[in-house]
Design an enzyme around this catalytic site. Sequence first.
Site, short mmCIF file in Angstrom:
data_model
loop_
_atom_site.label_atom_id
_atom_site.label_comp_id
_atom_site.label_asym_id
_atom_site.label_seq_id
_atom_site.Cartn_x
_atom_site.Cartn_y
_atom_site.Cartn_z
N LEU A 91 0.83 -1.20 0.00
CA LEU A 91 0.00 0.00 0.00
C LEU A 91 0.86 1.25 0.00
CD1 LEU A 91 -2.77 -0.94 2.60
CD2 LEU A 91 -2.55 -1.61 0.20
N ASN A 102 4.77 -7.71 6.55
CA ASN A 102 5.67 -7.09 7.52
C ASN A 102 5.04 -5.91 8.25
OD1 ASN A 102 5.59 -5.39 5.29
ND2 ASN A 102 7.72 -4.77 5.46
N GLU A 103 3.71 -5.82 8.24
CA GLU A 103 3.04 -4.67 8.84
C GLU A 103 3.41 -4.45 10.30
OE1 GLU A 103 0.22 -5.74 5.44
OE2 GLU A 103 1.62 -6.77 6.77
#
Length: 286
Positions: A84, A152-153
Amino acid sequence: MLRRYISYTTNKFTNCRHVSQSMLQSTVDEKSGIATVTMNKPPVNSLNLEFLEEIITLLNKLQKDKVRGMILTSGLQKVFCAGLDIKELYKPNPDRLTKFWTTLQDTWLSLYTTSFPTVSVINGHSPAGGCMLAMSCDYRVMVGQNYRIGFNEAKLGIFAPKWFQNTIIAVIGQRKAEVSLTTGKMYTTDEALQIGLVDETCADADSALKKGTHFLNNFQNISPWAYKMTKDINRQSTIQWLIDNKQKDVDFTVEYMQSPGVQKNLELYLQSLKSLPPLKLISEIN
């Protein structure tokens, strides 16, 4: 409106139709009916509102054109999709953020439930939303040994939405997904193959495209109706939560993303972009 043109040419494929868009290029092999969709939004194919809208538009067109299959890949060096666009989340306009998140939901639903089989050729780093795009396809081929893939947020101080999480659970199972999500693990090519996050690996992109085509050729003698019904039944439990909770998910996300703690984490991430090139930053968040 999107600016598009259609031309006819001959290259390594036979009788190919090229449909060009500003951030996507689609080549349909007229003989096989397979579309190769190439993401081309420098520098890292980040997913902003306009890019997501183009992806949905193209998926709808390919469905109307009744293509036999699709390969999704990247035209950029060393990155499949960086996920994103953080600028959509940092100090957002609530109305645009609402539209962005709704469009993201619809992009996932469109790709995850296509009426034709799909392959992702992962020819670069693929964190977060990039991993989501790859996993939404029916088959995944990852290129080389130097790239990483995963959600990996957590390492960015945010978390993957439930429907992202449901997608990876469906692929690698509950326990492996929980460890992956809570640690923000980014997997090497070999690690991704070992846990089933990808189905095959290749040394180069051309070989990966051939493997993708080989997988799609498995469906030559399979009824499109039988394929679609089997896929819908198999994936129903994964998509049902979002179908039932789309507005609730949007409302929560808009409120959550505007919270001071999340905004501070996003600010720190954006500051880190100024000191490290995007590709370097992606490779180091692992």
